[in-house]
Structure formats: structure tokens, C-alpha cells
Design a protein around this motif. Structure first.
Motif, PDB file in Angstrom:
ATOM      1  N   ILE A   6       0.867  -1.178   0.000  1.00 13.41           N
ATOM      2  CA  ILE A   6       0.000   0.000   0.000  1.00 13.41           C
ATOM      3  C   ILE A   6       0.904   1.228   0.000  1.00 13.41           C
ATOM      4  O   ILE A   6       1.669   1.433   0.939  1.00 13.41           O
ATOM      5  CB  ILE A   6      -0.903   0.056   1.249  1.00 13.41           C
ATOM      6  N   LEU A   7       0.831   2.025  -1.057  1.00 13.90           N
ATOM      7  CA  LEU A   7       1.616   3.254  -1.118  1.00 13.90           C
ATOM      8  C   LEU A   7       0.793   4.397  -0.544  1.00 13.90           C
ATOM      9  O   LEU A   7      -0.221   4.789  -1.106  1.00 13.90           O
ATOM     10  CB  LEU A   7       2.019   3.559  -2.564  1.00 13.90           C
ATOM     11  N   GLY A   8       1.227   4.928   0.599  1.00 12.24           N
ATOM     12  CA  GLY A   8       0.525   6.035   1.236  1.00 12.24           C
ATOM     13  C   GLY A   8      -0.254   5.602   2.459  1.00 12.24           C
ATOM     14  O   GLY A   8      -1.067   4.675   2.391  1.00 12.24           O
ATOM     15  N   ARG A  24      -6.259 -11.722   5.910  1.00 11.59           N
ATOM     16  CA  ARG A  24      -5.080 -12.585   5.886  1.00 11.59           C
ATOM     17  C   ARG A  24      -4.165 -12.339   4.692  1.00 11.59           C
ATOM     18  O   ARG A  24      -3.521 -13.259   4.191  1.00 11.59           O
ATOM     19  CB  ARG A  24      -5.486 -14.063   5.921  1.00 11.59           C
ATOM     20  N   LYS A  25      -4.099 -11.121   4.253  1.00 10.13           N
ATOM     21  CA  LYS A  25      -3.101 -10.744   3.265  1.00 10.13           C
ATOM     22  C   LYS A  25      -1.869 -10.220   3.998  1.00 10.13           C
ATOM     23  O   LYS A  25      -1.969  -9.630   5.081  1.00 10.13           O
ATOM     24  CB  LYS A  25      -3.639  -9.653   2.331  1.00 10.13           C
ATOM     25  N   ASN A  26      -0.710 -10.442   3.397  1.00 15.49           N
ATOM     26  CA  ASN A  26       0.527  -9.871   3.932  1.00 15.49           C
ATOM     27  C   ASN A  26       0.621  -8.432   3.442  1.00 15.49           C
ATOM     28  O   ASN A  26       0.922  -8.184   2.276  1.00 15.49           O
ATOM     29  CB  ASN A  26       1.729 -10.692   3.445  1.00 15.49           C
ATOM     30  N   VAL A  27       0.328  -7.491   4.313  1.00 12.94           N
ATOM     31  CA  VAL A  27       0.194  -6.087   3.928  1.00 12.94           C
ATOM     32  C   VAL A  27       1.404  -5.286   4.406  1.00 12.94           C
ATOM     33  O   VAL A  27       1.824  -5.408   5.564  1.00 12.94           O
ATOM     34  CB  VAL A  27      -1.095  -5.482   4.524  1.00 12.94           C
ATOM     35  N   VAL A  28       1.947  -4.462   3.500  1.00 10.33           N
ATOM     36  CA  VAL A  28       3.030  -3.543   3.856  1.00 10.33           C
ATOM     37  C   VAL A  28       2.627  -2.142   3.411  1.00 10.33           C
ATOM     38  O   VAL A  28       2.427  -1.900   2.214  1.00 10.33           O
ATOM     39  CB  VAL A  28       4.363  -3.932   3.194  1.00 10.33           C
ATOM     40  N   ILE A 227       3.898  -1.460   8.796  1.00 14.77           N
ATOM     41  CA  ILE A 227       3.812  -0.054   8.395  1.00 14.77           C
ATOM     42  C   ILE A 227       5.200   0.542   8.436  1.00 14.77           C
ATOM     43  O   ILE A 227       5.857   0.561   9.482  1.00 14.77           O
ATOM     44  CB  ILE A 227       2.860   0.731   9.318  1.00 14.77           C
ATOM     45  N   LEU A 228       5.677   1.000   7.293  1.00 16.05           N
ATOM     46  CA  LEU A 228       7.001   1.593   7.168  1.00 16.05           C
ATOM     47  C   LEU A 228       6.870   3.105   7.057  1.00 16.05           C
ATOM     48  O   LEU A 228       6.226   3.612   6.134  1.00 16.05           O
ATOM     49  CB  LEU A 228       7.713   1.050   5.919  1.00 16.05           C
ATOM     50  N   ASP A 254      18.223   2.111  -0.825  1.00 17.75           N
ATOM     51  CA  ASP A 254      17.104   1.520  -1.554  1.00 17.75           C
ATOM     52  C   ASP A 254      16.768   0.144  -0.986  1.00 17.75           C
ATOM     53  O   ASP A 254      17.669  -0.664  -0.700  1.00 17.75           O
ATOM     54  CB  ASP A 254      17.432   1.385  -3.044  1.00 17.75           C
ATOM     55  N   GLN A 255      15.487  -0.100  -0.817  1.00 17.72           N
ATOM     56  CA  GLN A 255      14.990  -1.385  -0.334  1.00 17.72           C
ATOM     57  C   GLN A 255      13.968  -1.907  -1.344  1.00 17.72           C
ATOM     58  O   GLN A 255      13.329  -1.118  -2.062  1.00 17.72           O
ATOM     59  CB  GLN A 255      14.324  -1.236   1.035  1.00 17.72           C
ATOM     60  N   VAL A 256      13.791  -3.222  -1.400  1.00 15.55           N
ATOM     61  CA  VAL A 256      12.861  -3.834  -2.350  1.00 15.55           C
ATOM     62  C   VAL A 256      11.855  -4.691  -1.599  1.00 15.55           C
ATOM     63  O   VAL A 256      12.222  -5.451  -0.692  1.00 15.55           O
ATOM     64  CB  VAL A 256      13.602  -4.705  -3.390  1.00 15.55           C
ATOM     65  N   ILE A 257      10.586  -4.560  -1.967  1.00 12.63           N
ATOM     66  CA  ILE A 257       9.535  -5.451  -1.460  1.00 12.63           C
ATOM     67  C   ILE A 257       8.966  -6.205  -2.649  1.00 12.63           C
ATOM     68  O   ILE A 257       8.413  -5.591  -3.577  1.00 12.63           O
ATOM     69  CB  ILE A 257       8.388  -4.671  -0.776  1.00 12.63           C
ATOM     70  N   ASN A 258       9.105  -7.489  -2.660  1.00  9.02           N
ATOM     71  CA  ASN A 258       8.454  -8.297  -3.690  1.00  9.02           C
ATOM     72  C   ASN A 258       6.965  -8.374  -3.372  1.00  9.02           C
ATOM     73  O   ASN A 258       6.576  -8.510  -2.199  1.00  9.02           O
ATOM     74  CB  ASN A 258       9.064  -9.699  -3.748  1.00  9.02           C
TER      75      ASN A 258
END
Length: 455
Positions: A6-8, A24-28, A227-228, A254-258
Motif C-alpha cells: 500500500i503506497l501512502g 489474511r493478506k501480507n500487507v506492507v 507499516i514503514l 534503496d529497499q525492495v519489497i516483492n
């Protein structure tokens, strides 16, 4: 388990994350700022609470209302607003009342408004008068006298462009009165069900509107969501017509989330412009640069007195004053200020990096204090402290050609299977907070395969 980025972390993004994490979703959640809430955050300073602008929670969606009431419990208050328009040394009640208008003006003013309306109605029947601009739309429905008195200067000040350069879509979405006869009927106590802008009672959290989203964030984390903060979106990793990862910057690295899905609520212009330039992105990138947002600076003043006035907020249409609206936060919740104290929040429209945006804090404060004094609000000797907040992407500007550019952006996004954009900035639409939350829940349904995207 599917991973959804989720962006924002505003109302729309957090609502989507709340629903998806519960499913039950893996949410970031990736949020560029150091706190959550987006345009609906609350800043707490020395025991005072200040929202970014004026917010209230109202909705015709009972399911949403009940969901928020269950979330907030006793921390959700019912408040009643008193609002006014301050113009030429007079204060008009809002919603309008016949007695107040006649008291503040005279029968000649009302007669002139009616004559202008009749003239415009006849003119429109005899000749084609399209609703191209905001100015066209208002004059066609209200007549020129009311337009010049209440709309022209305020609109120019708020948006930074003349109202004949602003699309009529803005008026059609935000001005709920259809014509002057509606006004007359309401002045006489007749007419239809009051529109949203007339609603006086509303829900509001004890500790500011941002408290709703603090509670939602707690639910997301409780459901296992991440939450980042201070994490700035940079670009997508694309594989064919799908996003396979999101690159963001944190602490200079820089970090990456697949991921399997992306729900974006950040400004649609940033979403596009941060992609690789050239090739298939060039047209969308050019369109993104032509869409603009209006910015706001907020002057938050802590005051050593119990009250300034009776109004929750006051509109200031006159172009000679720098602010468009003055709010007294403890009229929304008594918990927004310490006992015996009050505060004011001034909304100051500007454009990113223009003269007002870059104005030193002390000079802008001096200008605002001078303007308040001219408005008969003398607080200079009672100021405890002051500070500023700001929002670069406050309002999407509906320029006359904005739909053409927006169509180009959506064409690019629609070509990618697993991106969904929503919210005020993600959809480039000036929506209310409750609609932003609904769009977040709808986004969660789309990710879950329950319905299709909004057209």
C-alpha cells in the motif's frame, strides 16, 4: 500468502490495509512521512491538537459509520458546527438564512441577485451557454451578482488561477445548490433535503481527526500488517504487464519489497514521474507533469484565552487577506486544547515553492497577525506559541484540460494488471474523507477479486 504493498498511509491507504490485513493478506504500508494520516493527520504540540485543515466525519454509508464507531468507542464525539462567511466587514451565517442576509445587506442586494438570475436563465434558453469553466457553471446557475460577491475572489485565491481557467467539474462536484431558486426556497425554510455541505452535526474524535487513523494503524499491526514510515517510494520493478516489486528509499538506502499487488494512494503524478523515462512511459510522464496540485500552509497558533468566538470555522473570500479559512479547533473537541486555552488554525493556499510557500515563518506569522487584526481578531498579546505545517499535494487542480492528461495516466496504469490507484491524490479527485475510506475498502475487494475497478 499474497503480499500487497500500500503506497501512502492516509485514509484511503490505511482503510485498504485494514481490510486486507483482516483478510489474511501480507500487507506492507509504505509512507514517506514520519507519521500516518495523510491529509487527515493530527499534529500534537504542547497539549494542543491541530488537524491539517478542517475535517469532520460524516457519511451516508451506515456500514462505514458503524465500523468507525465500533473502532473508536467513547473516543468518538458528536459535534455541531457553526460556520460563517466573513466579507466586507460583515459576517454571513452559513447555511444562509433569509433574516441574516437581509440584516447584513438589504432588499436591493437580494433583488439584484434575483434579477441577475432571471436574466441568466433567459439568456441560457435563448443562446447556448456551455458549462466549460467554473465561472460559466456558477453564473449559469446563480447569476453574475452572486458569483462576483461570493465565488470569484475566493476561488482565485484558493486555486491560484482565475475561475474561468478552472473546469466546471469542480463546481458540479462541490457546489450542491442547483440554482438560485434552491437558495430562495432554503431561505424561506422550504426546499429539499439539506445537502452534505449543510450538515451541522458530525462525528469527531476527542484527540483530533488523526486519532481515527491511529486506531486503524493499531488494527493493521494487530492483524500482522507492517507499516514503514520515512519510506519514500521510488519506482516499480516491472515484469511484462505486472509489478513484481516496489523499490523504496529508507535511511538513504534503496529497499525492495516483492509483491503480488500494489494499491497506490500517493499522487498519481509521482507514481508516473518516478518511473523510468523515455520509451513507453514518455507520454504518461509528459501528462503527469501537466497536472498540478494546490498546496497549503497551516499557521497553528496557541492562545492564552478560553475562546476567540462562536464559529467552528470562518471563510475569508476577500483576496486582500492571505488566508482562506480560520478555524478554532476546540469548537470541534474541547480536548483539542488545555483547559482555559484556545487556538486558531489558518489555512493559507499557495503553490509549491512559490513566494508564500518559501516565506520565512516569522514574516508569514506577522502578515497573518496583521490580517487577523483587520478582521477584528486581536490576539497578538495572547500568543503562547505558533508553528507551521504544510501539505504540498492538498487539492488536485481541475484545469480546463485536466481530463485529457488524466486519461493518459490511467491508460498507462490500466495496462498493468496488478496496480490499483485510489484516494484523493491517487485518483486525482477532490473527495471527502469518508469517500476516501470507501475507496480503500473497494480497493481491498478488487485485490480479493470481489469487484472491478472504478471507471
Amino acid at each position: 500468502m499474497e503480499t500487497v504493498v500500500i503506497l501512502g498511509g492516509g485514509p484511503c491507504g490505511l482503510s485498504a490495509a485494514w481490510e486486507l490485513s483482516g483478510n489474511r493478506k501480507n500487507v506492507v504500508v509504505v509512507e514517506a512521512q514520519s507519521s500516518l494520516g495523510g491529509l487527515c493527520k493530527t499534529i500534537r504540540h504542547r497539549g494542543f491538537n491541530f488537524d491539517l485543515g478542517g475535517h469532520r466525519f460524516i457519511s451516508k454509508n451506515n456500514e462505514l459509520i458503524n465500523k468507525v464507531k465500533a473502532l473508536m468507542g467513547n473516543d468518538l464525539l458528536v459535534s455541531e458546527r457553526i460556520s460563517a462567511i466573513r466579507l466586507d466587514g460583515r459576517e454571513f451565517q452559513y447555511p444562509l438564512s433569509a433574516g441574516d442576509i437581509l440584516k447584513q445587506t438589504d432588499i436591493m442586494f437580494v433583488t439584484r441577485c434575483l434579477v441577475d438570475y432571471v436574466y441568466q436563465a433567459l439568456y441560457k434558453k435563448l443562446r447556448d451557454s456551455p458549462d466549460t469553466s467554473f465561472e460559466d457553471w456558477v453564473i449559469n446557475r446563480f447569476g453574475r451578482k452572486l458569483y462576483v460577491t461570493f465565488f470569484e475572489d475566493y476561488t482565485h485565491k484558493l486555486w491560484g488561477i482565475p475561475s474561468n481557467k478552472l473546469s466546471s467539474d469542480w463546481a458540479a462536484e462541490r457546489i450542491t445548490l442547483l440554482n438560485l431558486w434552491d437558495v430562495v426556497l432554503r431561505l424561506c425554510g422550504l426546499g429539499r433535503e439539506a445537502p452534505r455541505t449543510y450538515t451541522k452535526k458530525y462525528f469527531y474524535p476527542k484527540q483530533g481527526i488523526g486519532q481515527i487513523f491511529d486506531y486503524i494503524a493499531r488494527e493493521i499491526r494487530g492483524n500482522g500488517g507492517e507499516i514503514l514510515l520515512n519510506a519514500r517510494f521510488k519506482r516499480f520493478l516491472l515484469e511484462g504487464d505486472r509489478v513484481k516489486g516496489v523499490i523504496y528509499e529508507s535511511n538513504g538506502e534503496d529497499q525492495v519489497i516483492n509483491c503480488d499487488w500494489v494499491v497506490s494512494t500517493i499522487p498519481i503524478t509521482d507514481l508516473i514521474c518516478r518511473q523510468d523515462r523515455g520509451g513507453e512511459y514518455q507520454e504518461a510522464s509528459n501528462a503527469a507533469r501537466l497536472l498540478r496540485f494546490r498546496s497549503l500552509r497551516f499557521l497553528n497558533i496557541l492562545i492564552d484565552m478560553p475562546e476567540i468566538g462562536r464559529n467552528t470555522w470562518t471563510y475569508i473570500p476577500d483576496g486582500k487577506y492571505i488566508m482562506t479559512r480560520i478555524q478554532e479547533p476546540n469548537k470541534r473537541s474541547p480536548y483539542n486544547t488545555p483547559d482555559g486555552k484556545t487556538s486558531l488554525m489558518l489555512e493559507i493556499p499557495c503553490s509549491y515553492k512559490d513566494e508564500v510557500w518559501e516565506m520565512p515563518d516569522n514574516l508569514l506569522f506577522k502578515r497573518c497577525i496583521e490580517d487577523l487584526l483587520k478582521l477584528e481578531i486581536d490576539i497578538e498579546d495572547r500568543v503562547i506559541d505558533y508553528f507551521y505545517t504544510a501539505e504540498r499535494h492538498a487539492y488536485p487542480i481541475y484545469q480546463l484540460d485536466y481530463k485529457l492528461h488524466l486519461k493518459e495516466l490511467f491508460s498507462w496504469i490500466d495496462a498493468i494488471d496488478n496496480i490499483h490507484t485510489c484516494g484523493r491524490n491517487g485518483f486525482f479527485k477532490y473527495i471527502f474523507m469518508d469517500r476516501a475510506m470507501e475507496m480503500g475498502f473497494e480497493a481491498a475487494d478488487i485485490v480479493d477479486g470481489k469487484n472491478k475497478t472504478e471507471a
